[in-house]
Design a protein around this motif. Structure first.
Motif, PDB file in Angstrom:
ATOM      1  N   GLN A   1       0.820  -1.207   0.000  1.00  0.00           N
ATOM      2  CA  GLN A   1       0.000   0.000   0.000  1.00  0.00           C
ATOM      3  C   GLN A   1       0.854   1.258   0.000  1.00  0.00           C
ATOM      4  O   GLN A   1       0.640   2.176  -0.779  1.00  0.00           O
ATOM      5  CB  GLN A   1      -0.905   0.017   1.226  1.00  0.00           C
ATOM      6  N   LEU A   2       1.825   1.254   0.899  1.00  0.00           N
ATOM      7  CA  LEU A   2       2.694   2.441   1.001  1.00  0.00           C
ATOM      8  C   LEU A   2       3.427   2.673  -0.310  1.00  0.00           C
ATOM      9  O   LEU A   2       3.504   3.788  -0.811  1.00  0.00           O
ATOM     10  CB  LEU A   2       3.708   2.253   2.127  1.00  0.00           C
ATOM     11  N   THR A   3       3.929   1.608  -0.874  1.00  0.00           N
ATOM     12  CA  THR A   3       4.715   1.748  -2.093  1.00  0.00           C
ATOM     13  C   THR A   3       3.835   2.189  -3.253  1.00  0.00           C
ATOM     14  O   THR A   3       4.214   3.062  -4.025  1.00  0.00           O
ATOM     15  CB  THR A   3       5.390   0.407  -2.423  1.00  0.00           C
ATOM     16  N   ALA A   4       2.635   1.575  -3.337  1.00  0.00           N
ATOM     17  CA  ALA A   4       1.761   1.904  -4.466  1.00  0.00           C
ATOM     18  C   ALA A   4       1.376   3.378  -4.438  1.00  0.00           C
ATOM     19  O   ALA A   4       1.451   4.072  -5.460  1.00  0.00           O
ATOM     20  CB  ALA A   4       0.512   1.034  -4.408  1.00  0.00           C
ATOM     21  N   ARG A   5       0.968   3.890  -3.290  1.00  0.00           N
ATOM     22  CA  ARG A   5       0.541   5.291  -3.175  1.00  0.00           C
ATOM     23  C   ARG A   5       1.725   6.223  -3.457  1.00  0.00           C
ATOM     24  O   ARG A   5       1.572   7.245  -4.105  1.00  0.00           O
ATOM     25  CB  ARG A   5      -0.004   5.510  -1.758  1.00  0.00           C
ATOM     26  N   ALA A   6       2.883   5.835  -2.921  1.00  0.00           N
ATOM     27  CA  ALA A   6       4.057   6.682  -3.117  1.00  0.00           C
ATOM     28  C   ALA A   6       4.509   6.650  -4.572  1.00  0.00           C
ATOM     29  O   ALA A   6       4.871   7.676  -5.141  1.00  0.00           O
ATOM     30  CB  ALA A   6       5.187   6.228  -2.199  1.00  0.00           C
ATOM     31  N   GLU A   7       4.456   5.466  -5.180  1.00  0.00           N
ATOM     32  CA  GLU A   7       4.927   5.362  -6.570  1.00  0.00           C
ATOM     33  C   GLU A   7       4.028   6.128  -7.529  1.00  0.00           C
ATOM     34  O   GLU A   7       4.476   6.571  -8.580  1.00  0.00           O
ATOM     35  CB  GLU A   7       4.996   3.889  -6.975  1.00  0.00           C
ATOM     36  N   SER A   8       2.749   6.265  -7.149  1.00  0.00           N
ATOM     37  CA  SER A   8       1.840   7.006  -8.032  1.00  0.00           C
ATOM     38  C   SER A   8       1.929   8.511  -7.797  1.00  0.00           C
ATOM     39  O   SER A   8       1.193   9.278  -8.409  1.00  0.00           O
ATOM     40  CB  SER A   8       0.400   6.528  -7.816  1.00  0.00           C
ATOM     41  N   THR A   9       2.801   8.930  -6.916  1.00  0.00           N
ATOM     42  CA  THR A   9       2.972  10.358  -6.624  1.00  0.00           C
ATOM     43  C   THR A   9       4.433  10.721  -6.853  1.00  0.00           C
ATOM     44  O   THR A   9       5.274  10.475  -5.983  1.00  0.00           O
ATOM     45  CB  THR A   9       2.586  10.651  -5.155  1.00  0.00           C
ATOM     46  N   PRO A  10       4.736  11.280  -8.003  1.00  0.00           N
ATOM     47  CA  PRO A  10       6.159  11.439  -8.361  1.00  0.00           C
ATOM     48  C   PRO A  10       6.961  12.304  -7.395  1.00  0.00           C
ATOM     49  O   PRO A  10       7.986  11.863  -6.890  1.00  0.00           O
ATOM     50  CB  PRO A  10       6.106  12.078  -9.753  1.00  0.00           C
ATOM     51  N   LEU A  11       6.483  13.528  -7.152  1.00  0.00           N
ATOM     52  CA  LEU A  11       7.252  14.446  -6.311  1.00  0.00           C
ATOM     53  C   LEU A  11       6.309  15.249  -5.417  1.00  0.00           C
ATOM     54  O   LEU A  11       5.192  15.566  -5.819  1.00  0.00           O
ATOM     55  CB  LEU A  11       8.051  15.431  -7.179  1.00  0.00           C
ATOM     56  N   ILE A  12       6.803  15.574  -4.238  1.00  0.00           N
ATOM     57  CA  ILE A  12       6.026  16.446  -3.351  1.00  0.00           C
ATOM     58  C   ILE A  12       6.916  17.620  -2.943  1.00  0.00           C
ATOM     59  O   ILE A  12       8.061  17.423  -2.527  1.00  0.00           O
ATOM     60  CB  ILE A  12       5.547  15.689  -2.098  1.00  0.00           C
ATOM     61  N   VAL A  13       6.364  18.809  -3.094  1.00  0.00           N
ATOM     62  CA  VAL A  13       7.080  20.017  -2.679  1.00  0.00           C
ATOM     63  C   VAL A  13       6.397  20.564  -1.433  1.00  0.00           C
ATOM     64  O   VAL A  13       5.170  20.641  -1.384  1.00  0.00           O
ATOM     65  CB  VAL A  13       7.057  21.074  -3.807  1.00  0.00           C
ATOM     66  N   GLY A  14       7.200  20.900  -0.435  1.00  0.00           N
ATOM     67  CA  GLY A  14       6.625  21.443   0.798  1.00  0.00           C
ATOM     68  C   GLY A  14       7.636  22.323   1.500  1.00  0.00           C
ATOM     69  O   GLY A  14       8.780  22.461   1.063  1.00  0.00           O
ATOM     70  N   ALA A  15       7.165  22.900   2.604  1.00  0.00           N
ATOM     71  CA  ALA A  15       8.076  23.735   3.391  1.00  0.00           C
ATOM     72  C   ALA A  15       9.121  22.833   4.049  1.00  0.00           C
ATOM     73  O   ALA A  15       8.885  21.641   4.271  1.00  0.00           O
ATOM     74  CB  ALA A  15       7.293  24.500   4.439  1.00  0.00           C
TER      75      ALA A  15
ATOM     76  N   ALA B   1      17.976  26.014  -5.160  1.00  0.00           N
ATOM     77  CA  ALA B   1      17.562  27.416  -5.219  1.00  0.00           C
ATOM     78  C   ALA B   1      17.036  27.968  -3.901  1.00  0.00           C
ATOM     79  O   ALA B   1      17.262  29.109  -3.567  1.00  0.00           O
ATOM     80  CB  ALA B   1      16.500  27.578  -6.300  1.00  0.00           C
ATOM     81  N   ASP B   2      16.333  27.162  -3.148  1.00  0.00           N
ATOM     82  CA  ASP B   2      15.593  27.746  -2.045  1.00  0.00           C
ATOM     83  C   ASP B   2      15.730  26.903  -0.789  1.00  0.00           C
ATOM     84  O   ASP B   2      15.354  25.738  -0.761  1.00  0.00           O
ATOM     85  CB  ASP B   2      14.115  27.836  -2.456  1.00  0.00           C
ATOM     86  N   LEU B   3      16.227  27.485   0.246  1.00  0.00           N
ATOM     87  CA  LEU B   3      16.433  26.731   1.478  1.00  0.00           C
ATOM     88  C   LEU B   3      15.144  26.566   2.278  1.00  0.00           C
ATOM     89  O   LEU B   3      15.087  25.776   3.202  1.00  0.00           O
ATOM     90  CB  LEU B   3      17.494  27.429   2.335  1.00  0.00           C
ATOM     91  N   MET B   4      14.117  27.349   1.946  1.00  0.00           N
ATOM     92  CA  MET B   4      12.870  27.289   2.705  1.00  0.00           C
ATOM     93  C   MET B   4      11.915  26.209   2.179  1.00  0.00           C
ATOM     94  O   MET B   4      10.908  25.903   2.796  1.00  0.00           O
ATOM     95  CB  MET B   4      12.147  28.642   2.655  1.00  0.00           C
ATOM     96  N   ILE B   5      12.223  25.686   1.015  1.00  0.00           N
ATOM     97  CA  ILE B   5      11.332  24.709   0.383  1.00  0.00           C
ATOM     98  C   ILE B   5      12.101  23.407   0.176  1.00  0.00           C
ATOM     99  O   ILE B   5      13.283  23.417  -0.146  1.00  0.00           O
ATOM    100  CB  ILE B   5      10.858  25.253  -0.990  1.00  0.00           C
ATOM    101  N   GLN B   6      11.412  22.296   0.359  1.00  0.00           N
ATOM    102  CA  GLN B   6      12.040  21.008   0.068  1.00  0.00           C
ATOM    103  C   GLN B   6      11.234  20.278  -0.993  1.00  0.00           C
ATOM    104  O   GLN B   6      10.027  20.476  -1.114  1.00  0.00           O
ATOM    105  CB  GLN B   6      12.135  20.157   1.328  1.00  0.00           C
ATOM    106  N   ILE B   7      11.919  19.474  -1.763  1.00  0.00           N
ATOM    107  CA  ILE B   7      11.230  18.641  -2.748  1.00  0.00           C
ATOM    108  C   ILE B   7      11.629  17.198  -2.450  1.00  0.00           C
ATOM    109  O   ILE B   7      12.812  16.903  -2.283  1.00  0.00           O
ATOM    110  CB  ILE B   7      11.577  19.081  -4.194  1.00  0.00           C
ATOM    111  N   VAL B   8      10.645  16.349  -2.308  1.00  0.00           N
ATOM    112  CA  VAL B   8      10.957  14.968  -1.929  1.00  0.00           C
ATOM    113  C   VAL B   8      10.304  13.988  -2.899  1.00  0.00           C
ATOM    114  O   VAL B   8       9.267  14.276  -3.495  1.00  0.00           O
ATOM    115  CB  VAL B   8      10.471  14.645  -0.499  1.00  0.00           C
ATOM    116  N   ARG B   9      10.968  12.843  -3.039  1.00  0.00           N
ATOM    117  CA  ARG B   9      10.392  11.731  -3.791  1.00  0.00           C
ATOM    118  C   ARG B   9       9.699  10.841  -2.776  1.00  0.00           C
ATOM    119  O   ARG B   9      10.365  10.255  -1.921  1.00  0.00           O
ATOM    120  CB  ARG B   9      11.487  10.945  -4.524  1.00  0.00           C
TER     121      ARG B   9
END
Lengths: 317, 393
Positions: free
Chosen positions: B46-60, B283-291
């Motif tokens: 379940q964890l893998t399937a949901r994560a694999e269907s979501t390429p990238l997440i950008v957040g603070a 570019a930006d230390l206030m934002i992170q991008i995660v896989r």
């Protein structure tokens, strides 16, 4: 840290287990958004007629342009019902005018990936209305339900940039058809440039001639072509009230205009009242909605010709 | 042979209590590691399937795990918000489509997910009843939420205050249910979906109120200076968005400054993904991008470590239990010495007696293993439901 990680791990375990509790439901139902583009005509929904016209000129037979606002309503103030919004949601491209035009857009759910703000490239040239009511209440601080002039296409240079935005949207959706779209844009650009040149010439000849607008919709026209224009709030199908006439007379003291531009043919009674004040009426249709006859270009040419009449009369005087 | 099995069965039936204890022991020894493995495998898938269907997440900047859990499963702590302008920033790169997420508020204990219309297409969510979101103030329910709350299109749902002590906070928003989603077997089944702007209305960043220029609002007007109207808090603000008042709803200030918790970035190709990650990481230390897959794999490693400890414990307990079972069988043989001698005396061969004893032991083992297998199958089918029920008690 370890406790936190462990807690998160357990949480994730529980969450994942929750998600795995049942089997598939094979209901076949209404899809929401995200349908892939096919080789069929591009379905393009627009919020006003100028954008519909630009899209048809650029896209030709490759696009199916839909402008759902009723013919008897001003698209700027029309609000679609839920079924119309659903049709917008199903479009391939949704063209917005920007500049706060069609405020309903801010209050509905539309797929952001399909939205194209055709005036985004000249946001710094928007005209803010000076008489917007500002109010303060609660913790939100001072704010205005602001009013921004939105008939951007009456500045034909800006209209050209909107047409270019339409071209870019179509090109992005159908890169293989770029040449056909480019040909459509070039042809449209030529027509808009000729209108622009005609109005530049008109502006040069009437720089000092005071003009009136029956409605505050000519801001971009006045700024682009250097027109000395003040606006009132008259409706074409209603005779002006005593209060409106009083306001008009106040304006005339500082701004002795002999011509008033109307969006549509004014009522005969209104024309007569204005004639008594020495003001002639002429129609300059912004063409926000589908015209009864002709198209955007023919209506704008008629508008320019009408303005030419002012110059001719001024020269006679 | 049949007679031997018959005698073995009669023996086991007669000594019900002893047989039951032995079968239970064998069942538990077998079931504990296999059942746990099934649960962990289900979780992992379940964890893998949901994560694999979501390429990238950008957040603070902050905990990547909280960001991913909040964005994918609408659980975990409310992560640090970031500005809505990040959505535009991602779109303007041309490297990915961007879906804003604002997961902060709840209604009746269920998370309210503020997002854009594109989310539904991205997750292939379908409407089972009613219609998709169309205007401000509407909500669409995940299938499990609709079932558990007993709500249908046309019903209403009220957002919960963030704190019961926030007496001066914003009014809860009464949302109209316009649709329910089909079962997707994901966290989307457990959420209430609203338009991002509706989430901002819930937060109080957008609101509708009386027209300050109209006579009926005069009681709330403190002063008028030119085109500036100052009103007190008695101005009627609407707690429900209807056809009659929707035109009065508006947002203060620049929407690009408004908060969101994450952006789901969907690049069309691996190259775009790499380029986008590069831009945000440098570019930006206030934002992170995660896989999400990377974050979830780290999490799964932790879960697997925990699982290994549990399995190791189960094996040790199992070994001890097995030793006890063997001891029980050996003592049983000793106690049955006279019974065995009697069997020899009445003509039973050594083979027959051996088969009888073996049949009894094998019978207990088979019953125990079959029961463990059955429990594992039940765990595979209903384990999640049982755990959920236990946790909700």
């Amino acid at each position: 840290m370890i406790t936190r990680l462990f807690r998160s791990g357990l949480l994730a375990l529980v969450i994942a287990v929750f998600g795995a509790s049942c089997g598939e439901d094979g209901t076949s139902d209404q899809s929401i958004g995200g349908q892939p583009l096919t080789d069929a005509k591009l379905s393009v929904y627009v919020v006003n007629y100028p954008l519909a016209y630009f899209t048809e000129r650029i896209g030709g037979s490759l696009v199916d342009v839909q402008f759902p606002a009723p013919g008897d309503q001003d698209p700027a103030f029309w609000s679609p019902d839920a079924s119309a919004i659903t049709r917008f949601q199903e479009a391939d491209i949704i063209l917005l005018n920007g500049a706060s035009y069609a405020k309903w857009v801010d209050r509905v759910t539309l797929p952001a990936s399909k939205l194209v703000d055709t005036s985004a490239s000249f946001k710094d040239q928007y005209i803010i209305m000076p008489d917007a009511v500002v109010h303060t209440h609660g913790p939100g601080g001072e704010h205005a339900h602001g009013d921004m002039a939105f008939t951007t296409w009456l500045d034909f240079k800006l209209a050209t940039r909107q047409a270019e935005a339409v071209f870019e949207a179509l090109q992005k959706a159908r890169p293989d058809e770029t040449e056909r779209f480019q040909a459509g844009l070039d042809s449209l650009r030529t027509d808009l440039e000729s209108l622009d040149q005609a109005l530049i010439a008109f502006g040069k000849e009437t720089t000092d001639t005071p003009l009136l607008g029956s409605h505050p919709v000519y801001q971009y026209l006045a700024r682009a072509y250097d027109l000395n224009l003040e606006s009132v709030h008259f409706e074409p199908d209603e005779a002006p009230s005593a209060h409106q006439l009083s306001e008009l007379q106040d304006i005339l003291e500082e701004h002795p205009a002999a011509w008033m531009l109307w969006e549509g043919d004014p009522a005969e009674e209104t024309v007569a009242i204005l004639e008594e004040l020495g003001i002639s009426s002429m129609v300059f249709d912004p063409c926000a909605n589908v015209p009864e006859s002709g198209d955007f270009l023919s209506v704008m040419r008629e508008n320019v010709e009408s303005l030419g009449g002012i110059v001719a009369l001024a020269n006679q005087e | 042979m049949i007679q031997t099995l018959y005698l073995a069965w009669q023996y086991l039936s007669f000594h019900r209590l002893k047989t039951a204890i032995l079968v239970t022991s064998i069942t538990l020894i077998t079931y504990l590691p296999t059942g746990l493995r099934v649960l962990v495998q289900q979780s992992s898938d379940q964890l893998t399937a949901r994560a694999e269907s979501t390429p990238l997440i950008v957040g603070a900047k902050g905990s990547p795990l909280e960001l991913v859990l909040n964005t994918l499963y609408f659980r975990s702590e409310y992560p640090e918000p970031m500005k809505f302008s990040e959505v535009k920033r991602i779109r303007e790169t041309g490297l990915a489509s961007a879906i804003p997420m604002y997961i902060r508020f709840h209604s009746r204990g269920t998370p309210i997910v503020g997002t854009s219309f594109d989310y539904f297409g991205f997750r292939s969510l379908k409407v089972a009843k009613g219609r998709p979101l169309a205007t401000l103030g509407e909500c669409v329910l995940g299938s499990r939420v609709a079932a558990s709350l007993g709500l249908e299109p046309g019903d209403h749902l009220i957002s919960s205050p963030e704190s019961v002590f926030d007496l001066a906070g914003v009014y809860p928003l009464k949302m109209r249910v316009v649709g329910t989603l089909t079962f997707s077997n994901t966290a989307d089944d457990d959420a209430i979906f609203v338009d991002l702007k509706t989430a901002w209305v819930i937060e109080g960043l957008g609101h509708g109120h009386q027209d300050m220029a109209k006579p009926e609002a005069a009681g709330g007007v403190l002063k008028v200076e030119g085109n500036k109207v100052v009103a007190n808090a008695s101005v009627v603000q609407y707690s429900e968005i209807t056809e009659d008042n929707i035109d009065s709803f508006h947002f203060h200030g620049d929407l690009s400054e408004y908060p969101i918790t994450a952006v789901v970035a969907v690049p069309p190709a691996a190259k775009s993904s790499a380029l986008l990650q590069g831009r945000f990481e440098s570019a930006d230390l206030m934002i992170q991008i995660v896989r999400p897959t990377g974050v979830m794999n780290d999490l799964l490693d932790t879960i697997l470590t925990v699982q290994q400890f549990v399995v190791a414990g189960a094996i040790i307990v199992g070994a001890a239990t097995l030793s006890s079972v063997i001891l029980v069988f050996m003592l049983s043989l000793r106690l049955r010495r006279r019974e065995i001698e009697t069997m020899f005396k009445i003509g039973g061969s050594r083979l027959t007696v051996g088969l009888l004893m073996a049949s009894e032991i094998i019978g207990v083992l088979v019953i125990g293993v079959v029961l463990a297998g059955g429990l594992t199958l039940i765990t595979r089918a209903f384990g999640a439901v049982v755990i959920r029920a236990v946790l909700r008690m």
